[in-house]
Design a protein around this motif. Structure first.
Motif, PDB file in Angstrom:
ATOM      1  N   LYS A  24       0.809  -1.216   0.000  1.00 65.47           N
ATOM      2  CA  LYS A  24       0.000   0.000   0.000  1.00 65.47           C
ATOM      3  C   LYS A  24       0.844   1.268   0.000  1.00 65.47           C
ATOM      4  O   LYS A  24       0.353   2.324  -0.385  1.00 65.47           O
ATOM      5  N   ILE A  83       2.940   4.249  -0.966  1.00 61.19           N
ATOM      6  CA  ILE A  83       3.206   4.877  -2.267  1.00 61.19           C
ATOM      7  C   ILE A  83       4.411   5.825  -2.194  1.00 61.19           C
ATOM      8  O   ILE A  83       4.600   6.669  -3.061  1.00 61.19           O
ATOM      9  N   VAL A  88       4.407  11.414   3.400  1.00 58.71           N
ATOM     10  CA  VAL A  88       3.602  12.181   4.355  1.00 58.71           C
ATOM     11  C   VAL A  88       4.042  11.822   5.774  1.00 58.71           C
ATOM     12  O   VAL A  88       4.219  12.673   6.641  1.00 58.71           O
ATOM     13  N   ARG A 140       7.237  13.558   6.826  1.00 59.44           N
ATOM     14  CA  ARG A 140       7.064  14.961   7.205  1.00 59.44           C
ATOM     15  C   ARG A 140       6.269  15.115   8.501  1.00 59.44           C
ATOM     16  O   ARG A 140       6.462  16.072   9.246  1.00 59.44           O
ATOM     17  N   GLN A 141       5.369  14.188   8.776  1.00 55.58           N
ATOM     18  CA  GLN A 141       4.532  14.340   9.963  1.00 55.58           C
ATOM     19  C   GLN A 141       5.221  13.921  11.256  1.00 55.58           C
ATOM     20  O   GLN A 141       4.929  14.434  12.324  1.00 55.58           O
ATOM     21  N   THR A 153      -2.969   6.100   2.255  1.00 48.28           N
ATOM     22  CA  THR A 153      -3.350   4.797   1.699  1.00 48.28           C
ATOM     23  C   THR A 153      -3.529   3.737   2.777  1.00 48.28           C
ATOM     24  O   THR A 153      -3.589   2.555   2.474  1.00 48.28           O
ATOM     25  N   TYR A 185       6.827  25.097  13.367  1.00 50.46           N
ATOM     26  CA  TYR A 185       6.461  24.141  12.319  1.00 50.46           C
ATOM     27  C   TYR A 185       5.374  23.177  12.813  1.00 50.46           C
ATOM     28  O   TYR A 185       4.491  22.773  12.068  1.00 50.46           O
ATOM     29  N   LYS A 237       1.563  24.921  14.051  1.00 49.44           N
ATOM     30  CA  LYS A 237       0.603  25.211  12.986  1.00 49.44           C
ATOM     31  C   LYS A 237      -0.383  24.070  12.783  1.00 49.44           C
ATOM     32  O   LYS A 237      -1.396  24.234  12.121  1.00 49.44           O
ATOM     33  N   GLY A 264       2.346  21.556   5.686  1.00 50.56           N
ATOM     34  CA  GLY A 264       3.356  21.001   4.786  1.00 50.56           C
ATOM     35  C   GLY A 264       3.278  19.501   4.598  1.00 50.56           C
ATOM     36  O   GLY A 264       4.274  18.866   4.270  1.00 50.56           O
ATOM     37  N   CYS A 265       2.102  18.941   4.752  1.00 52.93           N
ATOM     38  CA  CYS A 265       1.991  17.483   4.627  1.00 52.93           C
ATOM     39  C   CYS A 265       2.005  17.035   3.173  1.00 52.93           C
ATOM     40  O   CYS A 265       2.317  15.903   2.864  1.00 52.93           O
ATOM     41  N   ARG A 266       1.613  17.927   2.292  1.00 55.44           N
ATOM     42  CA  ARG A 266       1.552  17.671   0.849  1.00 55.44           C
ATOM     43  C   ARG A 266       0.472  16.680   0.455  1.00 55.44           C
ATOM     44  O   ARG A 266       0.533  16.076  -0.614  1.00 55.44           O
ATOM     45  N   LEU A 267      -0.512  16.505   1.309  1.00 56.28           N
ATOM     46  CA  LEU A 267      -1.635  15.651   0.913  1.00 56.28           C
ATOM     47  C   LEU A 267      -2.383  16.292  -0.253  1.00 56.28           C
ATOM     48  O   LEU A 267      -2.999  15.602  -1.064  1.00 56.28           O
ATOM     49  N   ILE A 301      -0.852  15.049  -3.381  1.00 56.31           N
ATOM     50  CA  ILE A 301      -1.224  13.653  -3.641  1.00 56.31           C
ATOM     51  C   ILE A 301      -2.652  13.586  -4.192  1.00 56.31           C
ATOM     52  O   ILE A 301      -2.938  12.886  -5.155  1.00 56.31           O
ATOM     53  N   ALA A 326      -5.466   5.925  -5.138  1.00 51.07           N
ATOM     54  CA  ALA A 326      -4.128   6.386  -4.776  1.00 51.07           C
ATOM     55  C   ALA A 326      -3.071   5.297  -4.971  1.00 51.07           C
ATOM     56  O   ALA A 326      -2.015   5.539  -5.554  1.00 51.07           O
ATOM     57  N   ILE A 327      -3.346   4.100  -4.484  1.00 53.55           N
ATOM     58  CA  ILE A 327      -2.331   3.044  -4.550  1.00 53.55           C
ATOM     59  C   ILE A 327      -2.040   2.671  -6.003  1.00 53.55           C
ATOM     60  O   ILE A 327      -0.888   2.621  -6.431  1.00 53.55           O
ATOM     61  N   TYR A 376      -0.094   5.472  -7.960  1.00 53.27           N
ATOM     62  CA  TYR A 376       1.334   5.576  -7.664  1.00 53.27           C
ATOM     63  C   TYR A 376       2.103   4.316  -8.035  1.00 53.27           C
ATOM     64  O   TYR A 376       3.275   4.374  -8.367  1.00 53.27           O
TER      65      TYR A 376
END
Ligand code: SF4
Lengths: 507, 145
Positions: free
Chosen positions: A21, A23, A27, A30-31, A65, A440, A443, B13-16, B19, B31-32, B35
């Motif tokens: 799963k 990809i 994320v 970064r989290q 995912t 950071y 937020k 800044g998660c960039r979801l 995606i 999604a899967i 990618y």
């Protein structure tokens, strides 16, 4: 793992990544503020350093995912009822560092939860229950000292009150947001708490870190705190809210002071706390001007004087062995509200041994304080607000039936905005953006969303409280207050029942 | 017109959002699968800019006087007068990258292999653009200003 101490490799959690799963969107990388996940560009692969995982579930919650699961580390030590893995790991850690074990949030040991050993009553046949959707149901509560008796004149349908009342604070729900200082949590949460308190007609508490200039506008929903460090205390601050709370102690660490490390004292916090940037904010264990009830009285009246006798003075103590006697002294010293914080109350940082081994369950402390004040005929002279492990509306209802006027919630409020009670608040790296001032991370709390969620929590609990009251045939919270007949114990022994002042179920 | 606006004070800044953009413009919309199997994978038409703690998601501003339309040598970039959306017709695109050079927001993306560009279409027909819906912190909003 290579280069790691034994103690690190006995990790608490496992990060399970389903490669079918994943990809590689990063994320999770970064989290995670603990740097568990890393992306290897060469192999286009995300890997995890499991030893760093604190079990906060941020990555799992954000994985688009559903590729991540955090489990308890399956590795088992040989069964031993005494030497459980937690004690082993603590010893390994201390043998490595020689330090004090630190933790966050409240007592996590399996001491009895008395809320779960009390059941509520309901009406059947002989007294009708009330449907709160059709009939008015009063949750409003007035905090403050009530007179011993009221005198009226007039009569003939036009009675007039002669007795003058001490100042009262009306709250629409018997649920206040408990003290959490600016510094231990960030401004975004404070804004969320303040706005939610304003919308729902209740109060939030600044904690001991002062009040940020942008929050003075929420004054009528604010309790300002004055703790042993006296951070950010000045005339405007004392007069900013509707009440001033003297914090003597806190349930998570009775008898212990506080320490906000200098790295966390940035420009805004320094301004609000009135201490230089980068200096440690040390809250002494005691107030150095309070060594007796008489001293407490002096501070109470100094604060009343400074606020023209318009603000209520709360005094907060941790529930300890002789809370009942202390509470009696506090009322006699002039406290308008007693805040009682049970041993499950949370904190941003506490020594683990203190958090898990000191204090009294709030249910027992509440029952004994209320009983003592009644016996002495002074229960009316102060309101009683209890804190420390209130998890749901049923806990609130049981607390009120035991004699509380209202409850304070803090852990529940943080959970509402994402907290997963990972108990690593003291690291300052809260991945949920709560117990951190890192710009950071902070937020991650959008004040607008926090406001909505906190207000929703109070609203939801309010509906449930009305349902429970209606079921008992009561149409006002006031009719439940201290009404221990509405409670029955299950699985409690004689001593426990006596302290709680309730009968066993079936009786 | 309604546009997508960034709120940098709450962007984490998660960039979801990126995606979501990729998945929305994929064939499978899964999604899967997008990618793992789609070649070439669609490019995200929004960019999360990052410097220190500051992050925000930028995408096409659908400018009132779009420079990309003015410089397009193939007539592939057009401003839809009715909706205000700046649309890109891939078939006409010749891959000269003029629009990429001129866009002051840097939100026209190149697909070098295909020699085409790709840009925000406000998720044609979606009531809420995918990026806005995916944002977990309401850091991008779709509204009239
Ligand atoms: S999804 Fe939202 S929070 Fe995440 S990067 Fe995009 S705009 Fe920022």
């Amino acid at each position: 793992m290579l280069y790691y101490d034994q103690n690190k490799n006995y990790r608490d959690f496992e990060v399970l990544r389903d490669e079918n799963k994943c990809i590689q969107c990063q994320v999770c990388v970064r989290q995670c503020s603990y740097e568990v996940h890393t992306y290897d560009e060469k192999h286009d692969e995300v890997t995890a350093d499991q030893t760093k995982c604190v079990g906060c579930h941020r990555c799992e919650a954000f994985c688009p995912t559903d590729a991540l699961k955090i489990r308890k580390n399956q590795s088992e030590f040989r069964d031993n009822a005494l030497w459980t893995p937690q004690y082993l790991k603590n010893i390994y850690k201390q043998a490595d560092t020689g330090g004090v074990l630190l933790t966050g949030m409240g007592n996590s040991y399996p001491y009895p939860v008395y809320w779960d050993k009390m059941l509520l009553d309901a009406s059947q046949v002989t007294n009708p229950s009330i449907d709160p959707l059709r009939e008015p149901m009063e949750l409003r509560t007035y905090l403050g000292a009530k007179p011993d008796a009221v005198e009226v004149h007039g009569g003939n349908g036009h009675p007039r009150l002669d007795t003058s009342f001490a100042p009262q604070i009306p709250i629409e729900y018997p649920i206040l947001f408990s003290a959490m200082s600016y510094g231990s949590i960030n401004l975004n949460i404070h804004v969320g708490l303040a706005r939610a308190a304003e919308e729902m007609g209740t109060l939030y508490n600044t904690g001991e870190g002062g009040l940020h200039p942008t929050l003075y506008q929420y004054g009528k929903n604010t309790i300002v705190q004055c703790a042993s460090g006296r951070f950010g205390v000045h005339t405007d601050y004392l007069n900013a809210g509707v009440a001033v709370e003297i914090k003597i102690g806190q349930g998570a660490k009775p008898g212990i002071g506080g320490h906000l490390p200098g790295e966390k004292i940035g420009p805004e916090i320094s301004l609000t706390r009135m201490i230089p940037e980068g200096t440690d904010a040390l809250s002494p264990a005691p107030h150095h001007d309070i060594y007796s009830i008489e001293d407490l009285r002096q501070l109470i009246y100094a604060l009343k004087e400074a606020t023209d006798y318009k603000k209520l003075v709360f005094v907060k103590i941790a529930a300890v062995h002789n809370s009942a006697a202390i509470a009696s002294g506090m009322v006699r010293a002039g406290a308008d509200v007693i805040s009682l914080d049970g041993f499950r109350g949370g904190t941003g940082a506490a020594p683990t041994m203190i958090r898990d081994n000191v204090g009294v369950p709030i249910e027992l402390a509440l029952a004994s304080v209320d009983e003592r004040l009644r016996q002495e005929g002074i229960r009316n002279r102060a309101s009683l607000v209890v804190a420390g492990g209130i998890r749901c509306s049923a806990d609130v209802v049981k607390a009120i039936a035991l004699g509380a006027d209202a409850v304070y919630i803090a852990t529940a409020a943080l959970i509402a905005v994402g907290c997963t009670v990972c108990q690593r608040c003291y690291t300052g790296k809260c991945p949920w953006g709560i117990a951190t001032n890192d710009p950071y991370l902070a937020k991650r709390i959008n004040p607008e969303i926090a406001h909505e969620k906190l207000a929703n929590l109070i609203r939801g609990w309010g509906h449930e409280i009305q349902e429970m009251l209606g079921g008992m045939g009561l149409n006002a919270l006031e009719s439940l207050r201290g009404n221990r007949e509405k409670l029955r114990g299950v699985g409690l022994n004689e001593t426990e029942l006596n302290i709680l002042g309730i009968k066993h179920a079936g009786a | 017109m309604k546009r997508v606006y960034a709120k940098e004070d709450v962007c984490i800044g998660c960039r979801l959002c990126e995606i979501a953009c990729v998945v929305e413009h994929s064939e499978s919309k899964n999604a899967i699968r997008t990618y793992k199997t789609e070649v070439p994978r669609p490019v995200a038409r929004n960019v999360v800019e990052e410097r220190g703690p500051l992050t925000f998601s930028v995408n096409c501003r659908h400018c009132d006087e779009p420079l990309c339309v003015a410089v397009c040598i193939a007539g592939a970039m057009v401003k839809d007068e009715e909706s205000g959306v700046v649309r890109h017709n891939e078939e006409k695109c010749v891959g000269c990258w003029s629009c990429v050079m001129i866009c002051p927001y840097g939100v026209i993306k190149m697909k070098p292999a295909a020699k085409k560009v790709s840009k925000c279409d406000l998720c044609n027909g979606r009531t809420m653009p995918a990026c806005v819906q995916a944002c977990p912190n309401r850091a991008i909003v779709y509204e009239e200003r």
